[in-house]
Design an enzyme around this catalytic site. Sequence first.
Site, PDB file in Angstrom:
ATOM      1  N   ASP A  59      -1.047  33.816  -4.678  1.00 27.13           N
ATOM      2  CA  ASP A  59      -0.989  35.062  -3.927  1.00 27.13           C
ATOM      3  C   ASP A  59       0.409  35.230  -3.341  1.00 27.13           C
ATOM      4  O   ASP A  59       1.122  34.246  -3.085  1.00 27.13           O
ATOM      5  CB  ASP A  59      -2.003  35.039  -2.776  1.00 27.13           C
ATOM      6  CG  ASP A  59      -3.439  35.033  -3.259  1.00 27.13           C
ATOM      7  OD1 ASP A  59      -3.686  35.484  -4.385  1.00 27.13           O
ATOM      8  OD2 ASP A  59      -4.313  34.569  -2.495  1.00 27.13           O
ATOM      9  N   ARG A  60       0.796  36.472  -3.106  1.00 24.50           N
ATOM     10  CA  ARG A  60       2.138  36.732  -2.578  1.00 24.50           C
ATOM     11  C   ARG A  60       2.409  35.914  -1.329  1.00 24.50           C
ATOM     12  O   ARG A  60       3.498  35.357  -1.163  1.00 24.50           O
ATOM     13  CB  ARG A  60       2.295  38.220  -2.258  1.00 24.50           C
ATOM     14  CG  ARG A  60       3.676  38.558  -1.684  1.00 24.50           C
ATOM     15  CD  ARG A  60       3.781  40.013  -1.309  1.00 24.50           C
ATOM     16  NE  ARG A  60       2.807  40.382  -0.282  1.00 24.50           N
ATOM     17  CZ  ARG A  60       2.665  41.617   0.183  1.00 24.50           C
ATOM     18  NH1 ARG A  60       3.399  42.595  -0.305  1.00 24.50           N
ATOM     19  NH2 ARG A  60       1.764  41.874   1.122  1.00 24.50           N
TER      20      ARG A  60
END
Length: 273
Positions: free
Chosen positions: A86-87
Site C-alpha cells: 500500500d502507498r
Amino acid sequence: MKEPDDNFSRRACAWPRRPKTQGPVRMIAPEEVPPWIVFEDERLLVVNKPGDVVCHPSKAGAWSSLVGALREYARLPTVHLVFRLDRETSGIVVLAKDAGMATRLQMAMQDRKIGKAYLAVLTGELVEPVNVDRPLGDDVSSPVFLKSAVVAEGEGQPAVTHFEPIASGGGFTLARVVTQTGRKHQIRAHAQWLGHSLVGDKIYGPDARLYLEFIDHGWTENLAARLLLSRQALHCGEIDLRPAGLAHVFTAPLAADLRNFCVVRGIPVPDGL
C-alpha cells in the site's frame, strides 16, 4: 421497503458523490531513486520504498509511481511488480526485470514460497505473541467501501497473521508481523480485530470516517491529534526468496518516521531493526 438480501446491496457508500478532481500527486525526483536500491542484478530490482509512494503507475506520468520511476531508472520498457505494498506502507519491494523471473516469483507467491516479515507499531501494549486465524471479507457496515473485516467462519477468505511483540512503551507496541496468507489489508484488519490497530491507520484505526476526512481535506490538525502519525505504522522489513529457490534474503531497517515515533514514545528499538 424490503431490505435487500445480499451484502453488496447493503454496502454503505464510501462518501457522497462529488466531482472527480485530481488531488496533489507525489512526484518522485530522479535523484531520490538510487538511495532506495537494496539490490540489483540483471534480473531483479529490489528497493526500500518510502511510506508516501504509490506502487502502480498512474495517469500523472512515470515519475508518479514506484514502477514508473524504476522503469526509467533501469532504462527498460517495463519492470514487473512481484507484489505490491500500500502507498502508506514502507519497506522492501521486489521487481523483476523480465517476464520469466516475474512469472517464477509470482507463482512462488501463490504457492506461499516467499517469506515476508513486517514491523508494525500497534496501539496498546501486546504482552505475548498472538496468532490470528480469522477469515476476512468485506466490511458491509463501514462507510469506506474498500474496508475489510473479520467475518464469520465459512464466509470470506481464510487469513492467518502472526503478531510477536518486540518492545513496548507509552501504551504502544513495536511488533514483528508475519502473514501466512496474503489477503487485502490483512495485517491492518487483523490488528483492528485484535484490539491493537496500527498507529496512524486512517481506515482501521479509531474511526474509518477519518479516511473520508483525509480524502476531502488532506492532513488536518484533527487527524494529527487522532492518528498521531500521517501514515499507517507498517513496514515490510524482510523478504526471503530462498523457499522460491533463490539465494536472497532482503532486509530494510525500520523507516525513520516509525523509528522516531518509537523513540519519542519510549519504545526501545533493538539494534539491527
